[in-house]
Enzyme design. Structure first.
Site: not given
Length: 216
Positions: A184-186
């Protein structure tokens, strides 16, 4: 820069997790613990899916900037970038949930000018404060025409490890794999003001394949 992950179905950083999952599942099965075996197998399949490394069709053309990761465009903002560009730019933010492909890809052709890791917090990646405060890794690319494109891997609430395979002076080839973020990240991509954007907030994009914009 050689694309080190071509033809590999999973990112090598996932091999230890997948291997442990397979081992635990087999051990539970050997003991005859049916419920534990099914749960462990499900977790192992999810981890394998998370680290998947699909091939992509990279678009060609002058001045193209492609998405550096899979996910949803959650923000497009013109702002002053104070740390690396030290100039006004347009930030395109892509949020990756745990079901998205987490291999990161080079957004444009050029040369890697700078790679800078910044320790920080693990705020929810979709929050605006994560732009400056979260743990992150910035990759600055300079195109042959002199434009600068900044790509930033941003850790999130669950993401706890950023992996980057490129170094300063490496050749940047649009669409090639350059790293990943675990769980999960950006991804933030800063392009020059005046870039012709091809996406809008709410769009789903594919890393290395979806065109974010065309440099002027």
């Amino acid at each position: 820069m050689a694309d080190r992950a071509v033809g590999v179905p999973f990112a090598k950083e996932g091999f230890p997790f997948i291997g442990v999952g397979v081992g635990v599942t087999l051990a539970f099965g050997w003991q005859g613990w049916t419920t534990a075996t099914f749960v462990s197998a499900g977790v192992t399949l999810f981890v394998s899916w998370f680290f998947r490394n699909p091939a992509r069709v990279i678009p060609t053309g002058s001045g193209l900037v492609v998405a550096p990761g899979d996910g949803k465009v959650i923000a497009i903002e013109e702002e002053f970038e104070p740390r690396y560009l030290k100039d006004r730019s347009v930030r395109v933010t892509i949020f990756l949930n745990v079901f998205d492909v987490h291999i990161n890809r080079i957004p444009c052709d050029g040369v890697i000018e700078q790679v800078q890791y910044q320790p920080g917090l693990f705020l929810v990646a979709s929050k605006p404060a994560a732009t400056l405060k979260n743990e992150q890794n910035a990759v600055m690319i300079k195109t042959a025409q002199g434009a600068k494109v900044l790509c930033v891997q941003v850790a999130g609430l669950i993401a706890r490890r950023i992996v980057c395979w490129v170094s300063p002076l490496d050749r940047a080839i649009c669409g090639e794999r350059f790293g990943l973020i675990r769980f999960g990240s950006r991804m933030d991509t800063f392009v020059p003001v005046g870039t012709s954007l091809k996406v809008k907030v709410g769009d789903r994009v594919k890393g290395g394949e979806t065109i974010l914009g065309v440099l002027s």
